[in-house]
Design a protein around this motif. Structure first.
Motif, PDB file in Angstrom:
ATOM      1  N   SER A  61      12.372   4.401  -1.732  1.00 25.10           N
ATOM      2  CA  SER A  61      13.229   3.668  -1.598  1.00 25.10           C
ATOM      3  C   SER A  61      12.565   2.402  -0.008  1.00 25.10           C
ATOM      4  O   SER A  61      11.801   3.117   0.400  1.00 25.10           O
ATOM      5  CB  SER A  61      14.553   4.310  -1.192  1.00 25.10           C
ATOM      6  OG  SER A  61      14.282   4.350   0.549  1.00 25.10           O
ATOM      7  N   ARG A  62      13.563   1.199   0.097  1.00 23.64           N
ATOM      8  CA  ARG A  62      13.698   0.714   1.280  1.00 23.64           C
ATOM      9  C   ARG A  62      12.828   1.409   2.142  1.00 23.64           C
ATOM     10  O   ARG A  62      12.243   0.898   3.349  1.00 23.64           O
ATOM     11  CB  ARG A  62      14.290  -0.641   1.188  1.00 23.64           C
ATOM     12  CG  ARG A  62      13.907  -1.508   0.530  1.00 23.64           C
ATOM     13  CD  ARG A  62      15.180  -2.764   0.357  1.00 23.64           C
ATOM     14  NE  ARG A  62      15.419  -3.463  -0.914  1.00 23.64           N
ATOM     15  CZ  ARG A  62      14.895  -5.049  -1.000  1.00 23.64           C
ATOM     16  NH1 ARG A  62      15.199  -5.811  -0.038  1.00 23.64           N
ATOM     17  NH2 ARG A  62      14.214  -5.577  -2.438  1.00 23.64           N
ATOM     18  N   ALA A  63      14.512   2.195   2.731  1.00 29.56           N
ATOM     19  CA  ALA A  63      14.283   3.116   3.735  1.00 29.56           C
ATOM     20  C   ALA A  63      13.284   4.251   4.009  1.00 29.56           C
ATOM     21  O   ALA A  63      12.570   4.397   4.998  1.00 29.56           O
ATOM     22  CB  ALA A  63      15.623   3.636   3.304  1.00 29.56           C
ATOM     23  N   PRO A  81      22.266   7.301  -4.699  1.00 27.28           N
ATOM     24  CA  PRO A  81      20.778   6.995  -4.665  1.00 27.28           C
ATOM     25  C   PRO A  81      20.683   5.475  -3.961  1.00 27.28           C
ATOM     26  O   PRO A  81      21.072   4.739  -5.120  1.00 27.28           O
ATOM     27  CB  PRO A  81      20.692   7.491  -6.431  1.00 27.28           C
ATOM     28  CG  PRO A  81      21.669   6.853  -7.091  1.00 27.28           C
ATOM     29  CD  PRO A  81      23.301   7.079  -6.283  1.00 27.28           C
ATOM     30  N   ALA A  82      19.287   5.209  -3.473  1.00 25.19           N
ATOM     31  CA  ALA A  82      19.171   3.934  -3.427  1.00 25.19           C
ATOM     32  C   ALA A  82      17.940   3.805  -4.465  1.00 25.19           C
ATOM     33  O   ALA A  82      17.696   4.293  -5.111  1.00 25.19           O
ATOM     34  CB  ALA A  82      18.497   4.342  -2.329  1.00 25.19           C
ATOM     35  N   VAL A  83      17.645   2.354  -4.827  1.00 22.50           N
ATOM     36  CA  VAL A  83      16.493   1.121  -5.709  1.00 22.50           C
ATOM     37  C   VAL A  83      15.470   1.768  -5.331  1.00 22.50           C
ATOM     38  O   VAL A  83      15.685   1.783  -4.174  1.00 22.50           O
ATOM     39  CB  VAL A  83      17.521  -0.228  -6.056  1.00 22.50           C
ATOM     40  CG1 VAL A  83      16.274  -0.435  -6.218  1.00 22.50           C
ATOM     41  CG2 VAL A  83      18.617   0.002  -5.896  1.00 22.50           C
ATOM     42  N   GLY A  84      14.852   1.856  -6.234  1.00 18.98           N
ATOM     43  CA  GLY A  84      13.276   2.296  -5.429  1.00 18.98           C
ATOM     44  C   GLY A  84      12.908   1.330  -5.996  1.00 18.98           C
ATOM     45  O   GLY A  84      12.970   0.076  -6.456  1.00 18.98           O
ATOM     46  N   LEU A  85      11.464   0.946  -4.994  1.00 17.67           N
ATOM     47  CA  LEU A  85      10.613   0.330  -5.528  1.00 17.67           C
ATOM     48  C   LEU A  85       9.343   1.263  -6.216  1.00 17.67           C
ATOM     49  O   LEU A  85       8.541   1.682  -6.340  1.00 17.67           O
ATOM     50  CB  LEU A  85       9.500  -0.344  -4.391  1.00 17.67           C
ATOM     51  CG  LEU A  85      11.000  -0.799  -3.139  1.00 17.67           C
ATOM     52  CD1 LEU A  85      10.202  -0.740  -1.707  1.00 17.67           C
ATOM     53  CD2 LEU A  85      11.668  -1.767  -3.835  1.00 17.67           C
ATOM     54  N   ALA A  86       8.484  -0.188  -7.467  1.00 18.72           N
ATOM     55  CA  ALA A  86       7.298   0.183  -7.638  1.00 18.72           C
ATOM     56  C   ALA A  86       6.788  -0.742  -7.810  1.00 18.72           C
ATOM     57  O   ALA A  86       6.790  -2.264  -7.367  1.00 18.72           O
ATOM     58  CB  ALA A  86       7.424   0.505  -8.627  1.00 18.72           C
ATOM     59  N   LEU A  87       5.136  -0.910  -7.966  1.00 17.62           N
ATOM     60  CA  LEU A  87       4.082  -2.072  -8.358  1.00 17.62           C
ATOM     61  C   LEU A  87       4.567  -2.861  -9.956  1.00 17.62           C
ATOM     62  O   LEU A  87       5.035  -1.769 -10.372  1.00 17.62           O
ATOM     63  CB  LEU A  87       2.549  -1.845  -8.281  1.00 17.62           C
ATOM     64  CG  LEU A  87       2.104  -0.881  -7.041  1.00 17.62           C
ATOM     65  CD1 LEU A  87       0.694  -0.183  -8.134  1.00 17.62           C
ATOM     66  CD2 LEU A  87       1.652  -2.005  -5.952  1.00 17.62           C
ATOM     67  N   SER A  88       4.194  -3.987  -9.530  1.00 14.38           N
ATOM     68  CA  SER A  88       4.752  -4.711 -10.707  1.00 14.38           C
ATOM     69  C   SER A  88       3.795  -4.687 -11.522  1.00 14.38           C
ATOM     70  O   SER A  88       2.300  -4.695 -12.036  1.00 14.38           O
ATOM     71  CB  SER A  88       5.055  -6.184 -10.048  1.00 14.38           C
ATOM     72  OG  SER A  88       5.200  -7.187 -11.594  1.00 14.38           O
ATOM     73  N   HIS A  95       1.423  -1.347   0.334  1.00 17.44           N
ATOM     74  CA  HIS A  95       0.441  -0.993  -0.171  1.00 17.44           C
ATOM     75  C   HIS A  95       1.048   1.317  -0.369  1.00 17.44           C
ATOM     76  O   HIS A  95       0.267   2.199  -0.576  1.00 17.44           O
ATOM     77  CB  HIS A  95      -1.061   0.191   1.562  1.00 17.44           C
ATOM     78  CG  HIS A  95      -1.878   0.900   1.427  1.00 17.44           C
ATOM     79  ND1 HIS A  95      -3.460   1.700   0.588  1.00 17.44           N
ATOM     80  CD2 HIS A  95      -1.264   2.138   2.043  1.00 17.44           C
ATOM     81  CE1 HIS A  95      -3.752   2.022   1.029  1.00 17.44           C
ATOM     82  NE2 HIS A  95      -2.904   3.301   2.088  1.00 17.44           N
ATOM     83  N   THR A  96       2.193   1.790   0.537  1.00 16.94           N
ATOM     84  CA  THR A  96       2.876   2.303   0.127  1.00 16.94           C
ATOM     85  C   THR A  96       3.627   2.438  -0.451  1.00 16.94           C
ATOM     86  O   THR A  96       3.861   4.314  -1.230  1.00 16.94           O
ATOM     87  CB  THR A  96       4.041   1.983   1.959  1.00 16.94           C
ATOM     88  OG1 THR A  96       2.729   1.617   2.961  1.00 16.94           O
ATOM     89  CG2 THR A  96       4.309   3.002   2.226  1.00 16.94           C
ATOM     90  N   VAL A  97       3.898   1.518  -0.843  1.00 16.98           N
ATOM     91  CA  VAL A  97       4.392   2.027  -2.410  1.00 16.98           C
ATOM     92  C   VAL A  97       3.154   2.283  -3.733  1.00 16.98           C
ATOM     93  O   VAL A  97       4.054   3.154  -4.066  1.00 16.98           O
ATOM     94  CB  VAL A  97       5.360  -0.258  -3.307  1.00 16.98           C
ATOM     95  CG1 VAL A  97       6.097   0.861  -4.347  1.00 16.98           C
ATOM     96  CG2 VAL A  97       6.138   0.168  -2.056  1.00 16.98           C
ATOM     97  N   ALA A  98       2.359   1.766  -3.265  1.00 22.97           N
ATOM     98  CA  ALA A  98       0.856   2.274  -4.350  1.00 22.97           C
ATOM     99  C   ALA A  98       0.321   3.520  -4.134  1.00 22.97           C
ATOM    100  O   ALA A  98       0.201   4.065  -5.014  1.00 22.97           O
ATOM    101  CB  ALA A  98       0.309   1.013  -4.139  1.00 22.97           C
TER     102      ALA A  98
END
Lengths: 382, 382
Positions: free
Chosen positions: A41-43, A83-90, A31-34
């Motif tokens: 980032s994970r952080a 820069p940190a790796v980012g996260l996204a919905l697949s 939910h947070t990523v969405a």
């Protein structure tokens, strides 16, 4: 004096089970990523959720392995540091299959986890001469084709939801007057299609699903009436962000609201129903009359419910400009509070696709609300 | 792996304050006594609430001293042993003053904590020739008389609530078309009456208050439409036990629902409003037409909202038998789901008094929900 207190505070007496905590936290991270504007980032996820970085990392690993999240290039940044790796919905994970059966078309769409429509099939064909089994067989073929295409493209269809122009109770289509349906088990018919084997299938009223689709896409005022103009006319009533279904799930039958009590006979047996003046066929014949009839019916809704926003969808969306003045004239004339606050009228953002988009969205939303369940089911699949 | 969990469970970090625990428990004990079929003993209250007998006894002593509970003869019992003293709501404690201003009458009633109407004044007089200040002055006189009579009889009026046939926002009567009112501060006018000094006063739409009154008296289906037939016609919509007020509090304007689009001109500026066919004056002229018009308007409500029960109040209650057939004929003809489940139609139990009863009840309910606040305020009073 009041030192001994019972029955006031509810204190859990058993520890929350680890599995349910994990399930909750997986949904929280997804939910947070969405809901992040950029690719967090994970952080950043740890900071928003209050979970430790180690916990977030473990959860993210699981969601990536489960095909729900992907790691992507970070957002551009101007500051110093790596820069940190980012996260996204697949966009290559679970997808929802949205289906619609209406009087003059069958339709299917596949929407991925990010909300993007990946494919969309519409077959224009009058369903009134067909019996329910024939219509459902044709829709089953369309759905099977959509599922195959989606899975060939790397998606996994997580479920299907069907929109119908009728009254639905507990998965059964009780009445769909314009299709001539009565007590049709559309879910069983679709489950029996071999290419849809194993797929959860649900059914709901098309205007309700369209209203939900519109609510999620626009994110605007959470109280509105969505009016779906097809051969029949349905409405979905969203009050404070929630669909109001009525006691038996039969709300929103605006097509059978009386506008001219001694008027044209309607297929439902009554006279002067809105549908006879503003349904798709009447709309093609006489736009000003359709607009006036819509305006009269909508003024009733506003007088009864104090609804601030009306969204016109289905066949109304493309001709909104031609309808607007006629509707607004009647609203100004007939809504008691028109002088205190005007009613906002607008065309649906999703146009004619709102119902099947909304249907597909219910599938996606179920996965997003319970990613642990989804991962468990797919891990267990052969 | 998920051993460290934050942000999942909400654990209170500060102890609940003793005063708020006491306030909660006072309300709990009062509620338990109010909802008991017989007159429960202290031991019975302890058993139901889970509080200790010592705690219950202390709380009961406070509620008796505060005039909210009384000790009464125990219910007759056949078993052995000394019967315990029973508890009941006090009929000599706080009371609610319910007020109503309508087109052709002013009214006031006093309802005690047990829900009994202790006095009831109705003054029949056409308010349309009067300006708002004159009507409110006359109502203020009536209210002062009711307060005096109640307090002479040993009651303490805890507050007043006023029912008006109009749109109310934040305590202001924005529009009351049949009274000819616009932006009237009725609360300020009543507070200025010397005999009402110190009394909390609120104002609300009469149909809303009547619907609440009906909900509390009948305790039946919690989803219904209450229709209040006066010179104007209002409606209160109760969905799942809650009054649905609309986004701005302007729901329920069924009197201005269009039934005949090109029909009789209405005071509101539109044509063919229900009020012109089924308002009190039209009703006296032509009952069959009033019933048909009501049936058409109510079929619209059911088609839109899937409402299972309709309650006819105000001037409709006494002539319900004459209206029923005509209304039901239209409902059967025009409600799409009439064949699946009929709509239940009935007369209001409270008849024409529903609005002022509902108004008085809001005062009583506030005391019952916060007895500690009530006792604190009366203890502090000179």
């Amino acid at each position: 004096m009041y030192g001994t207190v019972k029955g006031v505070l509810t204190v859990p007496t058993t520890p929350v089970r680890q599995a349910s905590v994990r399930a909750h936290n997986l949904a929280l991270v997804l939910h947070t990523v969405a809901n992040s504007a950029d690719r967090p980032s994970r952080a950043a996820v740890a900071a928003v959720t209050g979970l430790t970085r180690a916990t977030v990392s473990a959860l993210v690993d699981d969601l990536v392995a489960g095909g729900l999240l992907v790691e992507v290039a970070p957002p551009p940044r101007t500051g110093a540091g790596r820069p940190a790796v980012g996260l996204a919905l697949s966009a290559a994970g679970p997808a929802g299959l949205g289906l619609e059966i209406n009087v003059d078309y069958l339709a299917a769409c596949v929407v991925d986890l990010t909300g993007t429509v990946r494919l969309r099939y519409v077959e224009h064909a009058d369903q009134r001469p067909a019996d329910p089994a024939q219509s459902l067989a044709a829709l089953g073929t369309l759905a099977a084709r959509a599922r195959l295409a989606a899975e060939t493209g790397g998606l996994t269809v997580a479920g299907a939801a069907l929109a119908v122009p009728g009254l639905v109770t507990s998965g059964l289509v009780r009445v769909a007057p314009n299709l001539g349906w009565q007590d049709v088990d559309a879910v069983a018919a679709l489950r029996a299609v071999p290419e849809l084997a194993g797929l959860p299938v649900t059914v709901d009223n098309e205007a309700n699903l369209a209203a939900l689709g519109e609510l999620r896409v626009t994110g605007g005022n959470p109280t509105f009436l969505y009016v779906s103009g097809e051969v029949g006319i349905g409405a979905g009533l969203v009050l404070g962000g929630e669909l109001y279904r009525g006691v038996r799930g039969w709300s929103g039958e605006i097509g059978h609201v009386t506008v001219f009590p001694d008027g044209r006979p309607c297929r439902c047996g009554a006279r002067g129903c809105l549908e006879q003046y503003a349904g798709q066929e009447a709309l093609e014949d006489d736009v000003p009359l359709a607009a006036a009839a819509l305006g009269i019916a909508l003024s009733v809704v506003v007088n009864l419910l104090d609804i601030p926003v009306i969204v016109l969808g289905g066949a109304y969306a493309p001709v909104y400009a031609a309808l607007r003045d006629g509707i607004e004239t009647e609203l100004r004339r007939r809504v008691l509070t028109a002088g205190l606050a005007p009613v906002e009228l607008r065309a649906a953002e999703l146009g004619a696709d709102a119902a099947m988009r909304g249907a597909a969205d219910t599938v996606i939303r179920a996965v997003r609300e319970d990613p642990a369940g989804w991962m468990r089911r797919t891990a267990a699949a052969p």
